[in-house]
Design an enzyme around this catalytic site. Structure first.
Site, PDB file in Angstrom:
ATOM      1  N   THR A  14      12.303  18.943 -14.073  1.00  0.00           N
ATOM      2  CA  THR A  14      11.754  18.117 -15.140  1.00  0.00           C
ATOM      3  C   THR A  14      10.731  17.106 -14.637  1.00  0.00           C
ATOM      4  OG1 THR A  14      13.524  16.480 -14.965  1.00  0.00           O
ATOM      5  CG2 THR A  14      13.890  18.332 -16.460  1.00  0.00           C
ATOM      6  N   ASP A  15       9.972  16.583 -15.599  1.00  0.00           N
ATOM      7  CA  ASP A  15       9.026  15.515 -15.305  1.00  0.00           C
ATOM      8  C   ASP A  15       9.711  14.168 -15.545  1.00  0.00           C
ATOM      9  OD1 ASP A  15       9.074  15.151 -18.073  1.00  0.00           O
ATOM     10  OD2 ASP A  15       7.106  16.046 -18.390  1.00  0.00           O
ATOM     11  N   MET A  16       8.972  13.105 -15.527  1.00  0.00           N
ATOM     12  CA  MET A  16       9.549  11.770 -15.670  1.00  0.00           C
ATOM     13  C   MET A  16      10.209  11.550 -17.033  1.00  0.00           C
ATOM     14  SD  MET A  16       6.780   9.467 -13.586  1.00  0.00           S
ATOM     15  CE  MET A  16       7.622   7.944 -13.960  1.00  0.00           C
ATOM     16  N   ILE A  19      11.633  16.371 -19.376  1.00  0.00           N
ATOM     17  CA  ILE A  19      11.185  17.614 -20.001  1.00  0.00           C
ATOM     18  C   ILE A  19      10.760  18.581 -18.900  1.00  0.00           C
ATOM     19  CG2 ILE A  19       9.386  18.609 -21.478  1.00  0.00           C
ATOM     20  CD1 ILE A  19       9.406  15.902 -22.997  1.00  0.00           C
TER      21      ILE A  19
END
Length: 129
Positions: A14-16, A19
């Site tokens: 995931t990103d920050m 997601i």
């Protein structure tokens, strides 16, 4: 026939915002294709060592439809849509329950270790059902 491959989203995917990072969908569908080939009885290491051929992706067209998030249980569905002597086209989708998140059309071919075109293995060339 549809090949089903389960995926769980890990924190590293995931990103920050929690997601799934867009490039990871390509990793998910690659894993599903590798599993599908293995289930057909093809050993890609043996293909490379014995026959001097490998699979390569020639083209991908992808649509990102909805986000997957940390700890989601996903399912990659792979279907063969076209096969010739040298080209394999697959439809791949990533689902979370009843929600379609991602879809791609992937064209794969075989090449020699030197990069020259090669015929697909016979088990891949069999007619699409």
């Amino acid at each position: 026939m549809t090949h089903i491959f389960p995926i769980r989203v890990y924190y590293e995917d995931t990103d920050m915002a929690g997601i799934v990072y867009h490039a990871n969908y390509l990793k998910y569908i690659e894993r599903a294709r590798s599993d599908w080939v293995r289930e057909m009885g093809l050993d890609q290491n043996a293909m490379r060592e014995r026959d001097g051929i490998v699979f390569v992706v020639r083209r991908i067209e992808a649509d990102y439809l909805a986000p997957a998030k940390y700890d989601d249980h996903l399912e990659v569905r792979t279907v063969t849509t076209a096969v010739t002597g040298v080209r394999l086209v697959m439809g791949q989708e990533v689902w979370r329950g009843g929600t379609l998140l991602f879809r791609a059309e992937v064209t794969a071919v075989c090449v020699t270790i030197d990069g020259h075109p090669a015929r697909l293995p016979a088990v891949i060339r069999k007619p699409v059902h």
